[in-house]
Design a protein around this motif. Structure first.
Motif, PDB file in Angstrom:
ATOM      1  N   VAL A   1      22.179 -21.267  70.929  1.00 36.59           N
ATOM      2  CA  VAL A   1      20.815 -20.617  70.361  1.00 36.59           C
ATOM      3  C   VAL A   1      20.101 -20.025  71.135  1.00 36.59           C
ATOM      4  O   VAL A   1      19.596 -19.342  70.298  1.00 36.59           O
ATOM      5  CB  VAL A   1      20.004 -22.122  70.174  1.00 36.59           C
ATOM      6  N   ARG A   2      20.220 -19.991  72.222  1.00 39.11           N
ATOM      7  CA  ARG A   2      19.373 -19.207  72.912  1.00 39.11           C
ATOM      8  C   ARG A   2      19.590 -17.587  72.669  1.00 39.11           C
ATOM      9  O   ARG A   2      18.613 -16.853  72.480  1.00 39.11           O
ATOM     10  CB  ARG A   2      18.895 -19.286  74.616  1.00 39.11           C
ATOM     11  N   HIS A   3      20.227 -17.521  72.971  1.00 36.30           N
ATOM     12  CA  HIS A   3      21.424 -15.848  72.589  1.00 36.30           C
ATOM     13  C   HIS A   3      20.766 -15.634  71.277  1.00 36.30           C
ATOM     14  O   HIS A   3      20.445 -14.685  70.752  1.00 36.30           O
ATOM     15  CB  HIS A   3      22.563 -15.540  72.321  1.00 36.30           C
ATOM     16  N   LEU A   4      21.092 -16.531  69.909  1.00 42.58           N
ATOM     17  CA  LEU A   4      20.569 -16.254  68.884  1.00 42.58           C
ATOM     18  C   LEU A   4      19.082 -16.101  68.431  1.00 42.58           C
ATOM     19  O   LEU A   4      18.472 -15.166  67.754  1.00 42.58           O
ATOM     20  CB  LEU A   4      20.733 -17.478  68.133  1.00 42.58           C
ATOM     21  N   ALA A   5      18.100 -16.850  68.934  1.00 40.75           N
ATOM     22  CA  ALA A   5      16.428 -16.359  68.786  1.00 40.75           C
ATOM     23  C   ALA A   5      16.391 -15.569  69.649  1.00 40.75           C
ATOM     24  O   ALA A   5      15.392 -14.426  69.384  1.00 40.75           O
ATOM     25  CB  ALA A   5      16.122 -17.502  69.861  1.00 40.75           C
ATOM     26  N   GLN A   6      17.498 -15.236  70.720  1.00 41.34           N
ATOM     27  CA  GLN A   6      16.680 -13.631  71.944  1.00 41.34           C
ATOM     28  C   GLN A   6      17.049 -12.409  70.666  1.00 41.34           C
ATOM     29  O   GLN A   6      16.617 -11.558  71.080  1.00 41.34           O
ATOM     30  CB  GLN A   6      17.791 -13.412  72.925  1.00 41.34           C
ATOM     31  N   SER A   7      18.073 -12.245  70.211  1.00 39.71           N
ATOM     32  CA  SER A   7      18.321 -11.430  68.505  1.00 39.71           C
ATOM     33  C   SER A   7      17.122 -11.673  67.894  1.00 39.71           C
ATOM     34  O   SER A   7      17.855 -10.560  66.682  1.00 39.71           O
ATOM     35  CB  SER A   7      19.855 -11.294  68.747  1.00 39.71           C
ATOM     36  N   GLY A   8      16.617 -12.040  67.962  1.00 37.54           N
ATOM     37  CA  GLY A   8      15.844 -12.182  66.301  1.00 37.54           C
ATOM     38  C   GLY A   8      16.018 -13.404  65.165  1.00 37.54           C
ATOM     39  O   GLY A   8      14.855 -13.486  64.925  1.00 37.54           O
ATOM     40  N   ARG A   9      16.630 -14.481  65.742  1.00 36.47           N
ATOM     41  CA  ARG A   9      17.358 -15.041  64.680  1.00 36.47           C
ATOM     42  C   ARG A   9      16.008 -16.145  65.001  1.00 36.47           C
ATOM     43  O   ARG A   9      15.456 -16.891  65.871  1.00 36.47           O
ATOM     44  CB  ARG A   9      17.888 -16.120  65.257  1.00 36.47           C
ATOM     45  N   ARG A  10      14.768 -17.078  63.751  1.00 40.23           N
ATOM     46  CA  ARG A  10      14.398 -18.078  63.845  1.00 40.23           C
ATOM     47  C   ARG A  10      14.753 -19.017  62.926  1.00 40.23           C
ATOM     48  O   ARG A  10      13.985 -20.072  63.205  1.00 40.23           O
ATOM     49  CB  ARG A  10      12.712 -17.802  63.370  1.00 40.23           C
ATOM     50  N   ARG A  11      16.072 -19.553  61.916  1.00 38.43           N
ATOM     51  CA  ARG A  11      16.233 -20.269  61.215  1.00 38.43           C
ATOM     52  C   ARG A  11      17.337 -20.801  61.252  1.00 38.43           C
ATOM     53  O   ARG A  11      18.064 -20.154  60.481  1.00 38.43           O
ATOM     54  CB  ARG A  11      15.367 -19.998  59.736  1.00 38.43           C
ATOM     55  N   VAL A  12      17.400 -21.301  62.604  1.00 45.72           N
ATOM     56  CA  VAL A  12      19.304 -21.928  62.950  1.00 45.72           C
ATOM     57  C   VAL A  12      19.649 -22.748  62.484  1.00 45.72           C
ATOM     58  O   VAL A  12      19.114 -24.108  62.877  1.00 45.72           O
ATOM     59  CB  VAL A  12      19.533 -21.604  64.668  1.00 45.72           C
ATOM     60  N   ALA A  13      20.659 -23.090  61.512  1.00 45.96           N
ATOM     61  CA  ALA A  13      21.147 -24.103  60.646  1.00 45.96           C
ATOM     62  C   ALA A  13      22.579 -24.535  61.668  1.00 45.96           C
ATOM     63  O   ALA A  13      23.237 -24.246  61.943  1.00 45.96           O
ATOM     64  CB  ALA A  13      21.243 -24.422  58.956  1.00 45.96           C
ATOM     65  N   TYR A  14      23.055 -25.807  61.586  1.00 44.29           N
ATOM     66  CA  TYR A  14      23.618 -26.514  62.981  1.00 44.29           C
ATOM     67  C   TYR A  14      24.982 -26.951  61.111  1.00 44.29           C
ATOM     68  O   TYR A  14      24.191 -27.409  59.972  1.00 44.29           O
ATOM     69  CB  TYR A  14      22.988 -28.096  63.630  1.00 44.29           C
ATOM     70  N   VAL A  15      25.652 -26.719  61.281  1.00 41.23           N
ATOM     71  CA  VAL A  15      27.267 -27.022  60.315  1.00 41.23           C
ATOM     72  C   VAL A  15      27.863 -28.228  61.509  1.00 41.23           C
ATOM     73  O   VAL A  15      28.421 -27.762  62.356  1.00 41.23           O
ATOM     74  CB  VAL A  15      27.837 -25.655  60.294  1.00 41.23           C
ATOM     75  N   GLY A  16      27.967 -29.500  61.186  1.00 41.40           N
ATOM     76  CA  GLY A  16      28.787 -30.592  61.546  1.00 41.40           C
ATOM     77  C   GLY A  16      28.769 -31.286  60.637  1.00 41.40           C
ATOM     78  O   GLY A  16      28.152 -31.339  59.353  1.00 41.40           O
ATOM     79  N   MET A  17      29.245 -32.727  61.168  1.00 45.42           N
ATOM     80  CA  MET A  17      30.043 -33.717  60.098  1.00 45.42           C
ATOM     81  C   MET A  17      28.412 -34.547  60.246  1.00 45.42           C
ATOM     82  O   MET A  17      27.330 -34.371  61.389  1.00 45.42           O
ATOM     83  CB  MET A  17      30.937 -34.775  61.042  1.00 45.42           C
TER      84      MET A  17
ATOM     85  N   VAL B   1      20.916 -18.582  52.083  1.00 50.46           N
ATOM     86  CA  VAL B   1      19.417 -17.747  52.675  1.00 50.46           C
ATOM     87  C   VAL B   1      19.815 -16.459  51.629  1.00 50.46           C
ATOM     88  O   VAL B   1      18.601 -16.396  52.397  1.00 50.46           O
ATOM     89  CB  VAL B   1      21.552 -16.815  53.485  1.00 50.46           C
ATOM     90  N   ALA B   2      20.096 -16.609  50.603  1.00 49.80           N
ATOM     91  CA  ALA B   2      19.240 -16.130  49.560  1.00 49.80           C
ATOM     92  C   ALA B   2      17.823 -16.270  49.418  1.00 49.80           C
ATOM     93  O   ALA B   2      16.797 -15.846  48.809  1.00 49.80           O
ATOM     94  CB  ALA B   2      19.881 -16.390  48.384  1.00 49.80           C
ATOM     95  N   ALA B   3      17.894 -18.051  49.659  1.00 51.44           N
ATOM     96  CA  ALA B   3      16.095 -18.415  49.333  1.00 51.44           C
ATOM     97  C   ALA B   3      15.347 -18.272  50.433  1.00 51.44           C
ATOM     98  O   ALA B   3      14.169 -19.302  50.463  1.00 51.44           O
ATOM     99  CB  ALA B   3      16.553 -20.231  49.060  1.00 51.44           C
ATOM    100  N   GLY B   4      16.081 -17.435  51.882  1.00 49.90           N
ATOM    101  CA  GLY B   4      15.272 -17.377  52.964  1.00 49.90           C
ATOM    102  C   GLY B   4      15.061 -18.921  53.978  1.00 49.90           C
ATOM    103  O   GLY B   4      13.947 -19.006  54.711  1.00 49.90           O
ATOM    104  N   GLU B   5      16.235 -20.179  53.596  1.00 47.22           N
ATOM    105  CA  GLU B   5      16.018 -21.069  54.035  1.00 47.22           C
ATOM    106  C   GLU B   5      16.495 -20.999  55.770  1.00 47.22           C
ATOM    107  O   GLU B   5      16.435 -21.751  56.901  1.00 47.22           O
ATOM    108  CB  GLU B   5      16.564 -21.813  53.819  1.00 47.22           C
ATOM    109  N   LEU B   6      17.014 -20.413  55.554  1.00 46.94           N
ATOM    110  CA  LEU B   6      17.983 -19.881  57.264  1.00 46.94           C
ATOM    111  C   LEU B   6      18.382 -18.378  57.428  1.00 46.94           C
ATOM    112  O   LEU B   6      18.678 -17.758  56.550  1.00 46.94           O
ATOM    113  CB  LEU B   6      18.870 -21.096  57.318  1.00 46.94           C
TER     114      LEU B   6
END
Length: 329
Positions: A171-187, A239-244
């Motif tokens: 997540v740190r890498h994603l944030a440093q690359s400019g991502r602000r809305r990171v969703a977790y995918v799991g059970m 993604v299309a709705a701007g949520e992540l």
């Protein structure tokens, strides 16, 4: 049928020397051992393991029990464990349990009937009491997080990676690359196995540490490519709705399914949405785009698991991991 005497005659040694070579007896000259091994190859001799076990009290095999041997992570790890065992003169029996306690119990009983010299277990359904009973019959080494924090008599610490830290670093890498809305995918949290729960915990901790806004999880029913594709279609709408703008997936296999669904929805990875996984499976390197992942040192994991189950000392602490940055982020 080729016999030990046939091998002895071809190698020009006594039958006892052949027996010493096939049972791993150390006090055989290198020159005689080489002649015997060459004769074995030339004649296609196969030792009678049942008779050998009666003589030596050893089966010459250890066992591995995993939920699914066909998925990328366990497939690769299984191959590494086979080679690590072989380097120590041991064979490896493999049981597939599908993660249910009943199936785990059945498969383990089948394996124990063959009298392995130890078992490497990655259980999802077994209880601590179950493992204790198995350990009373053969040495047991645990891989994975299912029994972290349990003190099981006769069983050492589980061999694991630091899933929380790995996901946090991702997540740190994603944030440093400019991502602000990171969703977790799991059970779903209420049914997720321990490794999934730890990867979710690391993702949440990473978002908090980087000041990212909370985002609702994308929930799978299992860890297959197909489930990744299903939730990937949901992710495309969000993604299309701007949520992540990024997803951190519980496994690489799920992540590859997510990427396929996003691609089919006309989204660009990583321009429109970044995708990352965990496990470092070979398929991630061949995906398009190549998948960013948390990759455990599976060679070291295999080395520790085999060493532990045959009674050798192993390093304390987590198996190392690294975040491998590729095109998908």
């Amino acid at each position: 049928m080729v016999t030990q005497q046939d091998v002895a005659d071809r190698a020009g040694v006594g039958r006892r020397t052949v027996s010493h070579v096939v049972t791993g007896f150390p006090h055989v000259s290198p020159e005689a051992r080489e002649r015997v091994l060459r004769a074995i190859d030339e004649l296609g001799y196969v030792p009678n393991r049942a008779a050998q076990q009666l003589r030596t009290g050893r089966s010459g095999v250890i066992a591995l029990s995993v939920p699914q041997i066909g998925v990328g992570y366990f497939g690769e790890l299984g191959a590494l464990l086979i080679e690590e065992a072989a380097s120590r003169g041991l064979g490896l029996l493999i049981g597939q349990t599908l993660g249910s306690r009943d199936r785990e119990s059945v498969e383990i009983e089948r394996i124990l009937a063959l009298q392995p010299e130890g078992m490497i277990l990655s259980p999802l359904g077994l209880t601590a009491a179950d493992v204790e009973q198995i350990a009373a019959r053969t040495p047991v080494t645990l891989i994975g997080e299912h029994f972290i924090g349990h003190d099981i008599p006769g069983v050492g610490e589980s061999i694991v990676i630091d899933n929380v830290r790995g996901s946090l670093e991702l997540v740190r890498h994603l944030a440093q690359s400019g991502r602000r809305r990171v969703a977790y995918v799991g059970m779903p949290a209420e049914v997720a196995p321990r490794f999934d729960a730890l990867r979710r915990e690391g993702t949440y901790a990473g978002r908090a540490a980087e000041g990212l806004e909370p985002v609702a999880d994308l929930l799978t029913a299992d860890y297959t490519w197909e489930e990744g594709y299903r939730v990937g279609r949901e992710a495309a709408h969000r993604v299309a709705a701007g949520e992540l703008d990024a997803v951190s997936c519980v496994t690489d296999e799920v992540a590859i399914g997510v990427m396929r669904a996003l691609h089919d929805a006309g989204l660009r990875i990583p321009t429109d949405v970044a995708v990352a996984g965990s496990d470092g499976i070979p398929e991630g390197l061949r995906a398009n785009p190549r998948l960013t992942t948390v990759a455990p040192d599976k060679v070291e994991l295999a080395r520790r698991a085999v060493a532990a189950v045959i009674g050798e000392p192993v390093p304390e602490g987590f198996v190392p991991h690294r975040v491998v940055l590729r095109e998908s982020t």
